[in-house]
Design a protein around this motif. Structure first.
Motif, PDB file in Angstrom:
ATOM      1  N   SER A   1     -16.022  10.699  -9.817  1.00  0.00           N
ATOM      2  CA  SER A   1     -14.655  10.462  -9.339  1.00  0.00           C
ATOM      3  C   SER A   1     -13.935   9.396 -10.158  1.00  0.00           C
ATOM      4  O   SER A   1     -12.700   9.326 -10.140  1.00  0.00           O
ATOM      5  CB  SER A   1     -14.675  10.064  -7.864  1.00  0.00           C
ATOM      6  OG  SER A   1     -15.419   8.867  -7.698  1.00  0.00           O
ATOM      7  N   GLU A   2     -14.673   8.562 -10.899  1.00  0.00           N
ATOM      8  CA  GLU A   2     -14.051   7.525 -11.724  1.00  0.00           C
ATOM      9  C   GLU A   2     -13.719   8.009 -13.131  1.00  0.00           C
ATOM     10  O   GLU A   2     -13.113   7.281 -13.917  1.00  0.00           O
ATOM     11  CB  GLU A   2     -14.964   6.297 -11.802  1.00  0.00           C
ATOM     12  CG  GLU A   2     -15.087   5.561 -10.481  1.00  0.00           C
ATOM     13  CD  GLU A   2     -15.924   4.306 -10.590  1.00  0.00           C
ATOM     14  OE1 GLU A   2     -16.148   3.806 -11.712  1.00  0.00           O
ATOM     15  OE2 GLU A   2     -16.363   3.814  -9.534  1.00  0.00           O
ATOM     16  N   LEU A   3     -14.126   9.225 -13.465  1.00  0.00           N
ATOM     17  CA  LEU A   3     -13.840   9.786 -14.781  1.00  0.00           C
ATOM     18  C   LEU A   3     -12.641  10.713 -14.694  1.00  0.00           C
ATOM     19  O   LEU A   3     -12.415  11.342 -13.654  1.00  0.00           O
ATOM     20  CB  LEU A   3     -15.059  10.561 -15.297  1.00  0.00           C
ATOM     21  CG  LEU A   3     -16.322   9.738 -15.518  1.00  0.00           C
ATOM     22  CD1 LEU A   3     -17.485  10.657 -15.838  1.00  0.00           C
ATOM     23  CD2 LEU A   3     -16.116   8.736 -16.633  1.00  0.00           C
TER      24      LEU A   3
ATOM     25  N   LEU B   1     -17.989  17.439 -19.274  1.00  0.00           N
ATOM     26  CA  LEU B   1     -19.250  16.708 -19.301  1.00  0.00           C
ATOM     27  C   LEU B   1     -20.417  17.628 -19.578  1.00  0.00           C
ATOM     28  O   LEU B   1     -20.538  18.695 -18.969  1.00  0.00           O
ATOM     29  CB  LEU B   1     -19.466  16.007 -17.961  1.00  0.00           C
ATOM     30  CG  LEU B   1     -18.435  14.954 -17.572  1.00  0.00           C
ATOM     31  CD1 LEU B   1     -18.653  14.508 -16.145  1.00  0.00           C
ATOM     32  CD2 LEU B   1     -18.507  13.786 -18.526  1.00  0.00           C
ATOM     33  N   GLU B   2     -21.252  17.220 -20.529  1.00  0.00           N
ATOM     34  CA  GLU B   2     -22.509  17.906 -20.786  1.00  0.00           C
ATOM     35  C   GLU B   2     -23.474  16.897 -21.366  1.00  0.00           C
ATOM     36  O   GLU B   2     -23.059  15.916 -21.997  1.00  0.00           O
ATOM     37  CB  GLU B   2     -22.321  19.107 -21.702  1.00  0.00           C
ATOM     38  CG  GLU B   2     -21.755  18.777 -23.063  1.00  0.00           C
ATOM     39  CD  GLU B   2     -21.526  20.028 -23.909  1.00  0.00           C
ATOM     40  OE1 GLU B   2     -22.012  20.050 -25.043  1.00  0.00           O
ATOM     41  OE2 GLU B   2     -20.867  20.953 -23.429  1.00  0.00           O
TER      42      GLU B   2
ATOM     43  N   VAL C   1     -20.787  12.912 -26.534  1.00  0.00           N
ATOM     44  CA  VAL C   1     -20.291  11.561 -26.759  1.00  0.00           C
ATOM     45  C   VAL C   1     -18.846  11.528 -26.279  1.00  0.00           C
ATOM     46  O   VAL C   1     -18.021  12.332 -26.719  1.00  0.00           O
ATOM     47  CB  VAL C   1     -20.389  11.164 -28.250  1.00  0.00           C
ATOM     48  CG1 VAL C   1     -19.770   9.792 -28.474  1.00  0.00           C
ATOM     49  CG2 VAL C   1     -21.847  11.164 -28.699  1.00  0.00           C
ATOM     50  N   LEU C   2     -18.566  10.620 -25.365  1.00  0.00           N
ATOM     51  CA  LEU C   2     -17.231  10.477 -24.797  1.00  0.00           C
ATOM     52  C   LEU C   2     -16.587   9.203 -25.328  1.00  0.00           C
ATOM     53  O   LEU C   2     -17.263   8.207 -25.553  1.00  0.00           O
ATOM     54  CB  LEU C   2     -17.307  10.392 -23.269  1.00  0.00           C
ATOM     55  CG  LEU C   2     -18.037  11.524 -22.552  1.00  0.00           C
ATOM     56  CD1 LEU C   2     -18.083  11.233 -21.057  1.00  0.00           C
ATOM     57  CD2 LEU C   2     -17.357  12.846 -22.823  1.00  0.00           C
TER      58      LEU C   2
ATOM     59  N   SER D   1     -22.573  12.023 -10.096  1.00  0.00           N
ATOM     60  CA  SER D   1     -22.444  10.943 -11.064  1.00  0.00           C
ATOM     61  C   SER D   1     -22.902  11.358 -12.465  1.00  0.00           C
ATOM     62  O   SER D   1     -23.482  12.424 -12.660  1.00  0.00           O
ATOM     63  CB  SER D   1     -23.246   9.722 -10.593  1.00  0.00           C
ATOM     64  OG  SER D   1     -24.619  10.051 -10.520  1.00  0.00           O
ATOM     65  N   VAL D   2     -22.637  10.446 -13.401  1.00  0.00           N
ATOM     66  CA  VAL D   2     -22.990  10.652 -14.806  1.00  0.00           C
ATOM     67  C   VAL D   2     -23.639   9.371 -15.297  1.00  0.00           C
ATOM     68  O   VAL D   2     -23.152   8.274 -15.016  1.00  0.00           O
ATOM     69  CB  VAL D   2     -21.724  10.936 -15.649  1.00  0.00           C
ATOM     70  CG1 VAL D   2     -22.074  11.154 -17.100  1.00  0.00           C
ATOM     71  CG2 VAL D   2     -20.961  12.120 -15.089  1.00  0.00           C
ATOM     72  N   VAL D   3     -24.751   9.481 -16.046  1.00  0.00           N
ATOM     73  CA  VAL D   3     -25.375   8.315 -16.664  1.00  0.00           C
ATOM     74  C   VAL D   3     -24.919   8.300 -18.124  1.00  0.00           C
ATOM     75  O   VAL D   3     -25.135   9.271 -18.858  1.00  0.00           O
ATOM     76  CB  VAL D   3     -26.916   8.366 -16.575  1.00  0.00           C
ATOM     77  CG1 VAL D   3     -27.527   7.181 -17.314  1.00  0.00           C
ATOM     78  CG2 VAL D   3     -27.355   8.372 -15.107  1.00  0.00           C
TER      79      VAL D   3
END
Length: 142
Positions: free
Chosen positions: A83-85, A91-92, A96-97, A118-120
């Motif tokens: 939710s913060e992105l 996303l995968e 690299v973001l 979430s995402v790490v």
């Protein structure tokens, strides 16, 4: 003959490879890079390798773990709620973001894992804490 000094503007080809020979970053197949020594664009230890070289010089330097891109910091690996992105970010794993800090500077992070919530993301440089071979060919010095 112009030698690379502490404030030289340098054009060069460079390559960073892991000890097993895996190439991580290279300009040899494309346009050479231009950088100002002393601004930390490649990091102090890497710039130190260049001091005293002249146009046409080709050298290889083996740098110990953490010397080239600093140590790896576990606190730079963060779990971030989706939710913060931004919603439009694809996303995968291993992607690299690029993010923009409040001061306007851009920084990157690599997606290590993701789930529905979430995402790490690892904000360390991909070569932080690793030994590397730095190959360089000096194209120009001014």
């Amino acid at each position: 003959m112009n030698l690379i000094g502490n404030e030289s503007l340098v054009t060069l080809h460079f390559r960073f490879a892991l000890p097993d020979g895996t190439v991580m970053i290279s300009t040899f197949e494309s346009t050479p890079a231009t950088l100002q020594i002393g601004r930390g664009e490649l990091g102090r230890k890497i710039e130190d390798c260049l001091i005293g070289l002249s146009v046409g010089a080709e050298r290889s330097f083996d740098l110990a773990a953490g010397e080239a891109f600093g140590p790896r910091h576990e606190e730079l690996v963060e779990r971030i709620p989706r939710s913060e992105l931004p919603a439009d970010v694809e996303l995968e794993a291993q992607a690299v973001l690029t993010f923009t800090a409040p001061d306007g500077n851009a920084f990157s992070g690599q997606v290590l894992e993701l789930d529905d919530e979430s995402v790490v993301i690892d904000f360390n440089h991909p070569l932080a804490g690793r030994a590397v071979r730095f190959d360089v060919q000096v194209v120009g010095v001014s």
